[in-house]
Design an enzyme around this catalytic site. Structure first.
Site, short mmCIF file in Angstrom:
data_model
loop_
_atom_site.label_atom_id
_atom_site.label_comp_id
_atom_site.label_asym_id
_atom_site.label_seq_id
_atom_site.Cartn_x
_atom_site.Cartn_y
_atom_site.Cartn_z
N SER A 131 0.82 -1.21 0.00
CA SER A 131 0.00 0.00 0.00
C SER A 131 0.85 1.26 0.00
O SER A 131 1.95 1.29 0.57
CB SER A 131 -0.86 -0.01 1.27
OG SER A 131 -1.40 1.26 1.51
N GLU A 133 0.24 3.62 1.81
CA GLU A 133 0.33 4.00 3.23
C GLU A 133 1.71 3.68 3.81
O GLU A 133 2.09 4.21 4.85
CB GLU A 133 -0.73 3.27 4.05
CG GLU A 133 -2.07 3.96 4.13
CD GLU A 133 -2.06 5.27 4.91
OE1 GLU A 133 -1.55 5.30 6.03
OE2 GLU A 133 -2.58 6.26 4.38
N TYR A 155 -1.59 0.51 10.34
CA TYR A 155 -1.83 -0.21 9.09
C TYR A 155 -0.60 -0.12 8.18
O TYR A 155 -0.13 -1.12 7.63
CB TYR A 155 -3.06 0.38 8.39
CG TYR A 155 -3.27 -0.11 6.98
CD1 TYR A 155 -3.91 -1.31 6.73
CD2 TYR A 155 -2.81 0.64 5.90
CE1 TYR A 155 -4.08 -1.76 5.43
CE2 TYR A 155 -2.98 0.19 4.60
CZ TYR A 155 -3.62 -1.00 4.37
OH TYR A 155 -3.78 -1.45 3.09
O1 F7E Z 1 -9.47 7.86 3.38
C1 F7E Z 1 -10.01 11.29 4.62
C2 F7E Z 1 -9.10 10.36 5.40
O2 F7E Z 1 -10.45 5.74 4.30
C3 F7E Z 1 -8.97 8.73 2.42
C4 F7E Z 1 -7.32 1.92 1.91
O3 F7E Z 1 -7.66 1.18 0.75
O4 F7E Z 1 -6.06 3.46 0.61
C5 F7E Z 1 -7.10 3.37 1.56
O5 F7E Z 1 -6.78 4.07 2.74
C6 F7E Z 1 -8.78 10.12 3.03
C7 F7E Z 1 -8.02 10.11 4.36
O6 F7E Z 1 -8.66 5.67 2.48
C8 F7E Z 1 -13.35 10.93 5.97
O7 F7E Z 1 -8.65 10.98 6.60
C9 F7E Z 1 -12.02 12.55 5.41
O8 F7E Z 1 -7.12 11.18 4.37
O9 F7E Z 1 -10.91 6.37 1.90
P1 F7E Z 1 -9.98 6.37 3.03
P2 F7E Z 1 -7.15 5.61 3.00
O10 F7E Z 1 -7.03 5.84 4.45
O11 F7E Z 1 -6.33 6.48 2.13
C10 F7E Z 1 -4.79 2.95 1.03
C11 F7E Z 1 -3.84 3.05 -0.13
C12 F7E Z 1 -4.89 1.58 1.61
O12 F7E Z 1 -3.99 0.77 1.47
C13 F7E Z 1 -6.04 1.32 2.50
O13 F7E Z 1 -6.24 -0.06 2.70
O14 F7E Z 1 -10.05 10.67 3.33
N1 F7E Z 1 -11.38 11.40 5.16
N2 F7E Z 1 -13.24 12.29 5.93
C14 F7E Z 1 -12.18 10.36 5.47
N3 F7E Z 1 -11.99 9.02 5.36
C15 F7E Z 1 -13.00 8.21 5.76
N4 F7E Z 1 -12.86 6.87 5.64
N5 F7E Z 1 -14.19 8.73 6.27
C16 F7E Z 1 -14.42 10.08 6.38
O15 F7E Z 1 -15.47 10.52 6.83
#
Ligand code: F7E
Length: 329
Positions: A131, A133, A155
């Site tokens: 990832s 991440e 993670y």
């Molecule tokens: O968040 C912001 C949050 O949960 C994206 C997974 O597939 O990609 C994914 O991880 C952004 C972050 O994805 C909300 O803080 C704002 O900055 O959709 P996400 P992620 O954390 O980038 C990587 C590459 C992986 O490997 C992971 O498995 O959006 N954000 N407001 C929010 N995020 C969520 N979930 N909910 C909100 O309300």
């Protein structure tokens, strides 16, 4: 004899698209499912209900990453040519709340799998889903396969461990093992607690009068978003090469959460300002910065390139939500 693939995490977004991709190429596909997975309602339900596919070219096996005996048994029985390891707790925000189980499954689960693969009588090709991440707060942008890892979430740290182990087993034990460094990738099958799906779902529900407002965390956060269907193609391509090596898959373009909001709401004719608010409950203790990928190696060696752009993806996800709820798309 058709080639055989085994997928961990087959019920997830990527697992379901990869299954379709492999079936379309004449593979016999086997999937590892947890006892707790509900197949009828999963992303595989259309295949599960198809008598010409289920138990013919698609086979599901109960096993678990935290129950090594079950997994070893499936590996021995199936004897796959290709193993795609996609399973794990994949929510970054949640990993701050449940770091031990996240690491147990993502880090130790991968190491256990590598140990099993090392002992197999018939060698296979392994793909491990890493990832972006893992880069956390990188010193350079865009990142490539050589950029040092600097994770800023449990993670991300668990994925670094798993990815390094894959590299170590490739070099020390001669396994055909590949890491894909996957940047965010989305689709109508994305889990509901990831931000793109959450926004598209809300825009559709607000448009159709089923929801009033949408609460989000940090809307200035930026990511390199691509389409999951492009990324599973990359997974497969990376196992079709003579020499195993790691590949980064990314669109190379950064967008903010706010951009997702604007495209999704505009696509259903709504003014986002009237419906979106910030809620500290969705803020994370730490956010990565500048996660944008350079997929030059995948482009040059695999001939891979993303085919679906950001606006097309978000618009499709929003209209899929409306179609699913029975409203006009
Ligand atoms: O968040 C912001 C949050 O949960 C994206 C997974 O597939 O990609 C994914 O991880 C952004 C972050 O994805 C909300 O803080 C704002 O900055 O959709 P996400 P992620 O954390 O980038 C990587 C590459 C992986 O490997 C992971 O498995 O959006 N954000 N407001 C929010 N995020 C969520 N979930 N909910 C909100 O309300």
């Amino acid at each position: 004899m058709p080639p055989k693939a085994l997928i961990t995490g087959i019920t997830g977004q990527d697992g379901s698209y990869l299954t379709e991709w492999l079936l379309g190429r004449g593979y016999e596909v086997h999937g590892v499912v947890r006892r707790t997975s509900s197949l009828e309602r999963s992303r595989l339900s259309h295949l599960y209900a198809d008598g010409s596919v289920y138990n013919q070219t698609l086979h599901l096996h109960y096993a678990d990453l935290d129950d090594p005996t079950t997994l070893r048994r499936v590996l021995l029985r199936v004897a796959p040519d290709e193993l795609y390891h996609l399973a794990g707790q994949s929510h970054v925000g949640l990993s701050f709340d449940i770091p031990e189980s996240t690491c147990e499954m993502t880090a130790m689960g991968t190491l256990r799998l590598l140990e099993m693969v090392r002992d197999l009588p018939k060698p296979l090709r392994l793909f491990h889903a890493g990832s972006s991440e893992m880069f956390g707060r990188p010193a350079v942008a865009p990142q490539n396969e050589e950029t040092p890892f600097q994770p800023c979430s449990p993670y991300g740290a668990a994925k670094v461990f798993a990815t390094q182990m894959v590299r170590i087993y490739r070099e020390a034990h001669g396994l055909y093992a590949v890491n894909g460094i996957l940047y965010n990738h989305e689709s109508p099958r994305r889990g509901e607690n990831f931000v793109t799906r959450k926004i598209c779902r809300a825009a559709a529900a607000i448009r159709d009068g089923r929801q009033k407002e949408l609460s989000l965390g940090d809307t200035s956060a930026r990511r390199d978003w691509g389409d999951a269907r492009d990324y599973v193609r990359g997974m497969w391509l990376s196992l079709q090469q003579d020499t195993p090596r790691d590949y980064l898959f990314a669109s190379g373009v950064l967008h903010s959460v706010q951009d997702v909001v604007e495209v999704a709401f505009a696509s259903v004719g709504l003014d986002w300002r009237q419906h979106v608010r910030q809620d500290p409950r969705f803020m994370r203790p730490a956010e990565p910065t500048n996660l944008v990928g350079d997929a030059s190696r995948a482009r040059a060696i695999l001939g891979w390139k993303p085919e679906i752009g950001f606006e097309q993806l978000i618009t499709e996800m929003t209209s899929a939500e409306r179609a699913q709820s029975g409203a006009a798309a």
